[in-house]
Motif scaffolding. Structure first.
Motif, PDB file in Angstrom:
ATOM      1  N   LEU A 153       0.825  -1.210   0.000  1.00 14.85           N
ATOM      2  CA  LEU A 153       0.000   0.000   0.000  1.00 14.85           C
ATOM      3  C   LEU A 153       0.858   1.259   0.000  1.00 14.85           C
ATOM      4  O   LEU A 153       0.652   2.165  -0.818  1.00 14.85           O
ATOM      5  N   TYR A 154       1.819   1.330   0.913  1.00 14.57           N
ATOM      6  CA  TYR A 154       2.654   2.530   1.030  1.00 14.57           C
ATOM      7  C   TYR A 154       3.493   2.762  -0.228  1.00 14.57           C
ATOM      8  O   TYR A 154       3.635   3.898  -0.706  1.00 14.57           O
ATOM      9  N   MET A 155       4.055   1.670  -0.767  1.00 14.30           N
ATOM     10  CA  MET A 155       4.895   1.814  -1.957  1.00 14.30           C
ATOM     11  C   MET A 155       4.058   2.194  -3.181  1.00 14.30           C
ATOM     12  O   MET A 155       4.494   2.963  -4.034  1.00 14.30           O
ATOM     13  N   ALA A 156       2.833   1.661  -3.269  1.00 13.61           N
ATOM     14  CA  ALA A 156       1.951   2.031  -4.377  1.00 13.61           C
ATOM     15  C   ALA A 156       1.628   3.521  -4.320  1.00 13.61           C
ATOM     16  O   ALA A 156       1.607   4.217  -5.344  1.00 13.61           O
ATOM     17  N   GLY A 157       1.385   4.040  -3.095  1.00 10.97           N
ATOM     18  CA  GLY A 157       1.128   5.470  -2.942  1.00 10.97           C
ATOM     19  C   GLY A 157       2.314   6.305  -3.372  1.00 10.97           C
ATOM     20  O   GLY A 157       2.149   7.343  -4.044  1.00 10.97           O
ATOM     21  N   LEU A 158       3.525   5.877  -3.010  1.00 10.94           N
ATOM     22  CA  LEU A 158       4.734   6.591  -3.415  1.00 10.94           C
ATOM     23  C   LEU A 158       4.881   6.605  -4.934  1.00 10.94           C
ATOM     24  O   LEU A 158       5.172   7.644  -5.539  1.00 10.94           O
ATOM     25  N   PHE A 159       4.648   5.457  -5.561  1.00  9.49           N
ATOM     26  CA  PHE A 159       4.805   5.357  -7.015  1.00  9.49           C
ATOM     27  C   PHE A 159       3.763   6.197  -7.752  1.00  9.49           C
ATOM     28  O   PHE A 159       4.035   6.689  -8.845  1.00  9.49           O
ATOM     29  N   VAL A 160       2.586   6.356  -7.174  1.00  6.43           N
ATOM     30  CA  VAL A 160       1.565   7.201  -7.804  1.00  6.43           C
ATOM     31  C   VAL A 160       2.067   8.634  -7.927  1.00  6.43           C
ATOM     32  O   VAL A 160       2.004   9.247  -9.006  1.00  6.43           O
ATOM     33  N   PHE A 161       2.570   9.189  -6.832  1.00  7.06           N
ATOM     34  CA  PHE A 161       3.066  10.569  -6.851  1.00  7.06           C
ATOM     35  C   PHE A 161       4.262  10.727  -7.789  1.00  7.06           C
ATOM     36  O   PHE A 161       4.345  11.693  -8.558  1.00  7.06           O
ATOM     37  N   VAL A 162       5.190   9.780  -7.736  1.00 11.50           N
ATOM     38  CA  VAL A 162       6.378   9.867  -8.588  1.00 11.50           C
ATOM     39  C   VAL A 162       6.002   9.760 -10.066  1.00 11.50           C
ATOM     40  O   VAL A 162       6.460  10.546 -10.901  1.00 11.50           O
ATOM     41  N   ALA A 163       5.120   8.807 -10.389  1.00  7.97           N
ATOM     42  CA  ALA A 163       4.731   8.594 -11.789  1.00  7.97           C
ATOM     43  C   ALA A 163       3.990   9.795 -12.359  1.00  7.97           C
ATOM     44  O   ALA A 163       4.288  10.266 -13.460  1.00  7.97           O
ATOM     45  N   PHE A 222       0.341   6.064 -17.990  1.00  8.99           N
ATOM     46  CA  PHE A 222      -0.289   4.756 -17.853  1.00  8.99           C
ATOM     47  C   PHE A 222       0.274   4.011 -16.654  1.00  8.99           C
ATOM     48  O   PHE A 222      -0.458   3.381 -15.883  1.00  8.99           O
ATOM     49  N   ASP A 223       1.590   4.094 -16.455  1.00 11.69           N
ATOM     50  CA  ASP A 223       2.222   3.461 -15.306  1.00 11.69           C
ATOM     51  C   ASP A 223       1.694   4.067 -14.010  1.00 11.69           C
ATOM     52  O   ASP A 223       1.481   3.361 -13.018  1.00 11.69           O
ATOM     53  N   GLY A 224       1.462   5.386 -14.020  1.00 13.40           N
ATOM     54  CA  GLY A 224       0.913   6.047 -12.845  1.00 13.40           C
ATOM     55  C   GLY A 224      -0.513   5.622 -12.555  1.00 13.40           C
ATOM     56  O   GLY A 224      -0.894   5.412 -11.396  1.00 13.40           O
ATOM     57  N   VAL A 225      -1.311   5.492 -13.611  1.00 11.42           N
ATOM     58  CA  VAL A 225      -2.696   5.023 -13.446  1.00 11.42           C
ATOM     59  C   VAL A 225      -2.705   3.601 -12.890  1.00 11.42           C
ATOM     60  O   VAL A 225      -3.504   3.266 -12.005  1.00 11.42           O
ATOM     61  N   TYR A 226      -1.796   2.766 -13.402  1.00 10.01           N
ATOM     62  CA  TYR A 226      -1.681   1.389 -12.907  1.00 10.01           C
ATOM     63  C   TYR A 226      -1.335   1.392 -11.418  1.00 10.01           C
ATOM     64  O   TYR A 226      -1.901   0.631 -10.630  1.00 10.01           O
ATOM     65  N   SER A 227      -0.402   2.277 -11.018  1.00  9.85           N
ATOM     66  CA  SER A 227      -0.024   2.373  -9.606  1.00  9.85           C
ATOM     67  C   SER A 227      -1.170   2.897  -8.763  1.00  9.85           C
ATOM     68  O   SER A 227      -1.349   2.483  -7.609  1.00  9.85           O
ATOM     69  N   ALA A 232      -3.400   0.069  -8.213  1.00  6.88           N
ATOM     70  CA  ALA A 232      -2.759  -0.812  -7.227  1.00  6.88           C
ATOM     71  C   ALA A 232      -2.918  -0.262  -5.813  1.00  6.88           C
ATOM     72  O   ALA A 232      -3.090  -1.026  -4.852  1.00  6.88           O
ATOM     73  N   PHE A 233      -2.880   1.070  -5.679  1.00  9.76           N
ATOM     74  CA  PHE A 233      -3.013   1.697  -4.369  1.00  9.76           C
ATOM     75  C   PHE A 233      -4.409   1.437  -3.787  1.00  9.76           C
ATOM     76  O   PHE A 233      -4.545   1.015  -2.636  1.00  9.76           O
ATOM     77  N   PHE A 234      -5.443   1.698  -4.575  1.00 12.86           N
ATOM     78  CA  PHE A 234      -6.803   1.488  -4.084  1.00 12.86           C
ATOM     79  C   PHE A 234      -7.091   0.001  -3.863  1.00 12.86           C
ATOM     80  O   PHE A 234      -7.814  -0.378  -2.928  1.00 12.86           O
ATOM     81  N   MET A 235      -6.519  -0.849  -4.718  1.00 11.11           N
ATOM     82  CA  MET A 235      -6.697  -2.279  -4.526  1.00 11.11           C
ATOM     83  C   MET A 235      -5.994  -2.753  -3.255  1.00 11.11           C
ATOM     84  O   MET A 235      -6.462  -3.661  -2.567  1.00 11.11           O
ATOM     85  N   ALA A 236      -4.839  -2.123  -2.937  1.00  6.20           N
ATOM     86  CA  ALA A 236      -4.121  -2.478  -1.715  1.00  6.20           C
ATOM     87  C   ALA A 236      -4.931  -2.115  -0.482  1.00  6.20           C
ATOM     88  O   ALA A 236      -4.942  -2.853   0.513  1.00  6.20           O
TER      89      ALA A 236
END
Length: 306
Positions: free
Chosen positions: A18-28, A42-47, A50-54
Motif C-alpha cells: 500500500l505505502y509503496m503504491a502510494g509513493l509510485f503514484v506521486f512519482v509517476a 499509464f504506469d501512474g494510473v496502474y499504480s 494498485a493503491f486502491f486495490m491495496a
C-alpha cells in the motif's frame, strides 16, 4: 501462535504494498506531467489502481481471518478469490484502454516526450517494482495467502511495464540523438501497445484461477489425487469399501467433504469413536497441509455419496 505470526506477516506485506503504491503514484504522475509521456501516465494510473486495490486487500485480509458467523456460515475466505477476480478485471480493462488509446495516438502522429527525464523515471520504477515483487514473493513463501501472491504478481507486472518503458525511452532518445527524430514520437504509443498485449496474459490467468474458486470448481486432478492418496493413508485403520471426496478451494482454505462408505465389518459402539477417527484424520491432514478443512460422513448406502 504460528497462525497469528503468519497473519501479522501477511498484513505487514500488504501494508508495504500500500505505502509503496502510494509513493509510485506521486512519482509517476510527477514525471508524467514533466515529460508529457503517455507511457509514464499509464504506469501512474496502474499504480493508482494498485493503491486502491491495496486498501481493499488490507480490509479483506482482516475479514478472511474471522471465524464463521450468522451471516457467513462458511467464513469469509470466499471474499479472497472474489477480490482477486475483481483486481484482475481492473488490470485487464486498464491494459485494453491503454492499447486502444495508444493506437489512436499512433494514427494521430505519435506523442513526443522528454526522454532524458523519462529514462530516469524508468530506472527508478524498474528497480523499485522488481525489488518489491521479489521481496513480497520471497517473504510470502511460508504464508498460504493468495492476497500476497497476487500482489507480488501485480508488482511484477508493474516492473515489466517500467522496464519496457525504460527500453523504449532509450530507443527514442537514441532516435533523437542520431538523426531519426521524426520517428521518436511513435515510440511512446507503440511501446504502450506492445506492453498492454504482453501483460494481458498474466491478469487473464489470475482471473481464470480466481473464477474457478468463486464457482467452486474442483482443483486439477494432479492436486486432488495427491490429497485423496494422503487422506486414505490417514484412514488405513478404517474398514471401508470406497471413499468419495469432494474438494473445493476458496482463497486460503481447501475444503474436503468426505463420504466413507464403510465395509460390513465396520462397527463402533459410540459416536465418540467416530469423532476420534475424524479428529485423527483431520489432524494428520492439517499437519500435512494447514489449509485443509474437513467434514467426514460415515455411510453404508453408496447412493448417499452421490
Amino acid at each position: 501462535m504460528a497462525i497469528g505470526f503468519h497473519q501479522q506477516n501477511e498484513k505487514t506485506l500488504l501494508k508495504l504494498s500500500l505505502y509503496m503504491a502510494g509513493l509510485f503514484v506521486f512519482v509517476a504522475f510527477g514525471f508524467a506531467l514533466t515529460t508529457q509521456s503517455g507511457a509514464i501516465l499509464f504506469d501512474g494510473v496502474y499504480s493508482l489502481i494498485a493503491f486502491f486495490m491495496a486498501l481493499l486487500t488490507l480490509k479483506v485480509a482482516n475479514l478472511v481471518q474471522l471465524p464463521d458467523d450468522d451471516r457467513f456460515h462458511f467464513g469469509y475466505t470466499a471474499i479472497e478469490p472474489t477480490l482477486n477476480l475483481f483486481k484482475s478485471l481492473i488490470i485487464i480493462v486498464t491494459c485494453l484502454y491503454a492499447i486502444v488509446g495508444s493506437i489512436q495516438s499512433l494514427f494521430a502522429g505519435g506523442n513526443a516526450a522528454e526522454y532524458d527525464l523519462a529514462m530516469l523515471y524508468g530506472v527508478f520504477a524498474t528497480i523499485g517494482c522488481f525489488a518489491i515483487s521479489f521481496y513480497m514473493k520471497n517473504r510470502s513463501k511460508s504464508l498460504r495467502s493468495d492476497l500476497v501472491s497476487v500482489d507480488a504478481h501485480t508488482w511484477f507486472i508493474d516492473g515489466v511495464l517500467s522496464a519496457s518503458i525504460l527500453i523504449g525511452f532509450v530507443i527514442a532518445y537514441c532516435f533523437e540523438q542520431y538523426g531519426f527524430a521524426d520517428y521518436a514520437p511513435y515510440v511512446d504509443p507503440l511501446l504502450l501497445v506492445i506492453l498492454g498485449l504482453a501483460i494481458l496474459p498474466i491478469p487473464c490467468k489470475i482471473m481464470l484461477d480466481s473464477l474457478k474458486e468463486v464457482i467452486h470448481k474442483a482443483p486439477p486432478e494432479a492436486v486432488t489425487s495427491v490429497i485423496e492418496k494422503r487422506l486414505k493413508q490417514t484412514l488405513a485403520a478404517v474398514p471401508y469399501e470406497h471413499i468419495e471426496v469432494r474438494i473445493s478451494k476458496s482463497g486460503r482454505d481447501t475444503y474436503l467433504l468426505v463420504h466413507i462408505i464403510v465395509d460390513e465389518s465396520f462397527s463402533v459402539a459410540t459416536v465418540r469413536e467416530l469423532d476420534s477417527i475424524r479428529k485423527k484424520s483431520e489432524a494428520a491432514m492439517r499437519e500435512w497441509n494447514p489449509s485443509i478443512i474437513m467434514d467426514i460422513l460415515f455411510i453404508c448406502d453408496p447412493e448417499l455419496a452421490d
